[in-house]
Scaffold this motif. Structure first.
Motif, PDB file in Angstrom:
ATOM      1  N   ILE A 230      30.808 -34.900 -57.381  1.00  0.00           N
ATOM      2  CA  ILE A 230      30.945 -33.533 -58.118  1.00  0.00           C
ATOM      3  C   ILE A 230      30.439 -32.762 -57.553  1.00  0.00           C
ATOM      4  O   ILE A 230      30.046 -31.722 -56.850  1.00  0.00           O
ATOM      5  N   GLY A 231      31.341 -31.325 -58.101  1.00  0.00           N
ATOM      6  CA  GLY A 231      31.991 -30.414 -57.881  1.00  0.00           C
ATOM      7  C   GLY A 231      31.023 -29.241 -58.565  1.00  0.00           C
ATOM      8  O   GLY A 231      31.029 -29.186 -59.893  1.00  0.00           O
ATOM      9  N   VAL A 232      30.462 -27.712 -58.152  1.00  0.00           N
ATOM     10  CA  VAL A 232      29.424 -27.054 -59.469  1.00  0.00           C
ATOM     11  C   VAL A 232      30.315 -26.073 -58.520  1.00  0.00           C
ATOM     12  O   VAL A 232      30.308 -25.347 -57.661  1.00  0.00           O
ATOM     13  N   THR A 233      30.416 -25.099 -59.897  1.00  0.00           N
ATOM     14  CA  THR A 233      30.784 -23.335 -60.205  1.00  0.00           C
ATOM     15  C   THR A 233      30.197 -23.106 -61.355  1.00  0.00           C
ATOM     16  O   THR A 233      30.323 -23.981 -61.905  1.00  0.00           O
ATOM     17  N   THR A 234      30.148 -22.189 -60.619  1.00  0.00           N
ATOM     18  CA  THR A 234      29.362 -20.688 -61.824  1.00  0.00           C
ATOM     19  C   THR A 234      30.362 -19.851 -61.859  1.00  0.00           C
ATOM     20  O   THR A 234      31.370 -19.200 -60.978  1.00  0.00           O
ATOM     21  N   PHE A 235      30.803 -19.417 -63.467  1.00  0.00           N
ATOM     22  CA  PHE A 235      31.057 -18.360 -63.879  1.00  0.00           C
ATOM     23  C   PHE A 235      30.632 -17.139 -63.633  1.00  0.00           C
ATOM     24  O   PHE A 235      29.165 -17.261 -64.832  1.00  0.00           O
ATOM     25  N   THR A 236      30.364 -16.492 -63.343  1.00  0.00           N
ATOM     26  CA  THR A 236      29.920 -15.010 -63.455  1.00  0.00           C
ATOM     27  C   THR A 236      31.339 -13.695 -63.770  1.00  0.00           C
ATOM     28  O   THR A 236      32.043 -13.744 -63.293  1.00  0.00           O
ATOM     29  N   PRO A 237      30.715 -12.630 -64.695  1.00  0.00           N
ATOM     30  CA  PRO A 237      31.566 -12.208 -65.749  1.00  0.00           C
ATOM     31  C   PRO A 237      31.856 -10.885 -64.581  1.00  0.00           C
ATOM     32  O   PRO A 237      32.204 -10.427 -64.783  1.00  0.00           O
ATOM     33  N   LYS A 238      30.399 -10.680 -64.498  1.00  0.00           N
ATOM     34  CA  LYS A 238      30.972  -8.963 -63.343  1.00  0.00           C
ATOM     35  C   LYS A 238      31.076  -9.174 -62.360  1.00  0.00           C
ATOM     36  O   LYS A 238      32.511  -8.039 -62.238  1.00  0.00           O
ATOM     37  N   GLN A 239      31.602 -10.658 -61.732  1.00  0.00           N
ATOM     38  CA  GLN A 239      32.610 -11.086 -60.159  1.00  0.00           C
ATOM     39  C   GLN A 239      33.867 -10.538 -61.223  1.00  0.00           C
ATOM     40  O   GLN A 239      34.712 -10.655 -59.980  1.00  0.00           O
ATOM     41  N   GLN A 240      34.672 -10.881 -62.078  1.00  0.00           N
ATOM     42  CA  GLN A 240      35.683 -11.363 -62.083  1.00  0.00           C
ATOM     43  C   GLN A 240      36.331 -10.175 -62.850  1.00  0.00           C
ATOM     44  O   GLN A 240      36.075  -8.690 -63.050  1.00  0.00           O
ATOM     45  N   SER A 241      37.818  -9.873 -62.468  1.00  0.00           N
ATOM     46  CA  SER A 241      39.031  -8.960 -61.879  1.00  0.00           C
ATOM     47  C   SER A 241      39.701  -8.926 -63.015  1.00  0.00           C
ATOM     48  O   SER A 241      38.996  -9.943 -64.618  1.00  0.00           O
ATOM     49  N   ALA A 242      40.620  -8.149 -62.851  1.00  0.00           N
ATOM     50  CA  ALA A 242      41.475  -8.398 -64.816  1.00  0.00           C
ATOM     51  C   ALA A 242      42.309  -9.435 -65.382  1.00  0.00           C
ATOM     52  O   ALA A 242      43.119  -9.152 -65.597  1.00  0.00           O
ATOM     53  N   LEU A 243      41.790 -10.453 -64.871  1.00  0.00           N
ATOM     54  CA  LEU A 243      42.785 -10.976 -65.277  1.00  0.00           C
ATOM     55  C   LEU A 243      42.258 -11.922 -66.838  1.00  0.00           C
ATOM     56  O   LEU A 243      41.272 -11.821 -67.287  1.00  0.00           O
ATOM     57  N   ASP A 244      43.285 -12.206 -67.148  1.00  0.00           N
ATOM     58  CA  ASP A 244      43.575 -12.698 -67.825  1.00  0.00           C
ATOM     59  C   ASP A 244      42.806 -14.093 -68.264  1.00  0.00           C
ATOM     60  O   ASP A 244      42.601 -15.301 -67.809  1.00  0.00           O
ATOM     61  N   LYS A 245      43.157 -14.438 -70.115  1.00  0.00           N
ATOM     62  CA  LYS A 245      41.625 -15.752 -69.859  1.00  0.00           C
ATOM     63  C   LYS A 245      42.401 -17.267 -68.646  1.00  0.00           C
ATOM     64  O   LYS A 245      41.283 -18.284 -68.775  1.00  0.00           O
ATOM     65  N   SER A 246      43.225 -17.056 -69.393  1.00  0.00           N
ATOM     66  CA  SER A 246      44.243 -18.840 -68.987  1.00  0.00           C
ATOM     67  C   SER A 246      43.880 -18.391 -67.593  1.00  0.00           C
ATOM     68  O   SER A 246      44.053 -19.578 -66.939  1.00  0.00           O
ATOM     69  N   GLU A 247      44.216 -17.285 -66.991  1.00  0.00           N
ATOM     70  CA  GLU A 247      44.232 -17.387 -65.615  1.00  0.00           C
ATOM     71  C   GLU A 247      42.766 -17.207 -64.348  1.00  0.00           C
ATOM     72  O   GLU A 247      42.897 -17.993 -64.338  1.00  0.00           O
ATOM     73  N   LEU A 248      41.279 -16.835 -65.596  1.00  0.00           N
ATOM     74  CA  LEU A 248      40.364 -17.180 -65.560  1.00  0.00           C
ATOM     75  C   LEU A 248      40.232 -19.007 -65.956  1.00  0.00           C
ATOM     76  O   LEU A 248      39.077 -19.491 -64.589  1.00  0.00           O
ATOM     77  N   LEU A 249      40.494 -19.412 -66.648  1.00  0.00           N
ATOM     78  CA  LEU A 249      39.921 -21.346 -66.665  1.00  0.00           C
ATOM     79  C   LEU A 249      40.801 -21.668 -65.295  1.00  0.00           C
ATOM     80  O   LEU A 249      39.917 -22.566 -65.144  1.00  0.00           O
ATOM     81  N   THR A 250      42.248 -21.361 -65.127  1.00  0.00           N
ATOM     82  CA  THR A 250      42.736 -22.331 -63.766  1.00  0.00           C
ATOM     83  C   THR A 250      41.846 -21.946 -62.290  1.00  0.00           C
ATOM     84  O   THR A 250      41.736 -22.768 -62.006  1.00  0.00           O
ATOM     85  N   ALA A 251      41.322 -20.773 -62.475  1.00  0.00           N
ATOM     86  CA  ALA A 251      40.516 -20.151 -61.031  1.00  0.00           C
ATOM     87  C   ALA A 251      39.537 -20.995 -61.186  1.00  0.00           C
ATOM     88  O   ALA A 251      39.151 -21.371 -59.992  1.00  0.00           O
ATOM     89  N   LEU A 252      39.181 -20.936 -62.578  1.00  0.00           N
ATOM     90  CA  LEU A 252      37.653 -21.456 -62.252  1.00  0.00           C
ATOM     91  C   LEU A 252      37.652 -22.990 -62.155  1.00  0.00           C
ATOM     92  O   LEU A 252      36.983 -24.310 -61.700  1.00  0.00           O
ATOM     93  N   VAL A 253      38.349 -23.710 -63.059  1.00  0.00           N
ATOM     94  CA  VAL A 253      38.884 -25.659 -63.090  1.00  0.00           C
ATOM     95  C   VAL A 253      39.184 -25.586 -61.413  1.00  0.00           C
ATOM     96  O   VAL A 253      38.802 -26.624 -60.578  1.00  0.00           O
TER      97      VAL A 253
END
Length: 273
Positions: A230-253
């Motif tokens: 199992i791989g674990v990752t956490t999305f922290t909104p304060k650390q996100q740059s000005a990426l759009d939602k689809s780019e954030l989704l791809t990066a998170l996955v």
């Protein structure tokens, strides 16, 4: 004969009134493009109802009537009602099919958990909510260890049965707000709304240990056991740059995928952040 004519006209009135009511109900369910047509049809049926009142009143006032016209009017009204009712049933059947197709599109056909497209959609919705409320959430990527060996040793049917059993096993460990989706083969994503790094790792370990100790019943003569990485990752909104939602989704996955391969490289049957 007089009474029969009255009965036929009264029956016509009732049948046309029911047809008009169904027509108006269908106009509210029809698409905007064709609503006008249903409104005109329902309005025409309503005018026919008022015309029947006139026919009945005329018989009472003058005593003149045509039994042939009364019978034909009743038959026409019955045909109209049957036709309108048939269209209504057809609409209901099409809506049921569309609902079923939509549901099938949301679910993985084999395991009945969320499909790849639907779990990605749920993650994108959670990204949007996280950015709006400034709250963390976590994502797990889970992969069965040495799944090819199961297919090679026991056959693909047993492999499919193992996937179904695995999904049931995982679902017993999840919260109601969590989402489980199959993204292909033996790989799954688990969305954990509101979970930070520690909570996500605890959830991953809880899931991993439960799977490792579960006896999976399949068409094979003996219960089978599997392990997962199992791989674990956490999305922290304060650390996100000005990426759009689809780019954030791809990066998170991709982050969850990398963490899962770290777990594989660490010896499998473990969780990695």
């Amino acid at each position: 004969m007089f009474l029969l004519a009255i009965i036929c006209y009264a029956a016509s009135l009732i049948l046309q009134a029911i047809a008009a009511i169904i027509g108006f109900s269908l106009s509210f369910r029809a698409s905007d493009k064709f609503r006008w047509a249903w409104l005109f049809l329902a309005s025409g049926l309503t005018l026919m109802v008022f015309r029947r009142f006139g026919s009945i009143q005329q018989i009472y006032l003058t005593g003149n009537y045509s039994l042939f016209d009364a019978v034909i009017t009743a038959i026409i009204s019955l045909c109209l009602l049957i036709g309108i009712y048939g269209i209504k049933k057809s609409f209901q059947n099409e809506r049921s099919k569309n609902t079923a197709l939509k549901l099938l599109g949301c679910l993985d056909v084999l395991t009945n958990c969320l499909s790849r497209a639907e779990i990605h959609y749920q993650i994108s919705q959670e990204i949007e909510r996280s950015l709006r409320k400034q709250e963390k959430f976590s994502l797990l990527e889970l992969d069965i260890d040495h799944f090819k060996n199961i297919n090679d040793s026991y056959g693909h049917q047993v492999g499919d049965e193992m996937l179904v059993s695995l999904v049931r096993c995982i679902q017993t460990t999840l919260r109601q707000i969590d989402h489980l989706g199959r993204i292909g083969g033996e790989e799954f994503l688990i969305l954990l709304p509101g979970a930070d790094e520690i909570e996500a790792m605890n959830a991953a370990e809880r899931i991993r240990k439960h799977i490792a100790t579960t006896q999976h019943l399949t068409s094979w003569q003996a219960p089978l056991q599997i392990t997962v990485s199992i791989g674990v990752t956490t999305f922290t909104p304060k650390q996100q740059s000005a990426l759009d939602k689809s780019e954030l989704l791809t990066a998170l996955v991709n982050e969850a995928d990398k963490a899962m391969y770290c777990a594989k490289n660490a010896g499998r049957n473990c969780s990695s952040h």
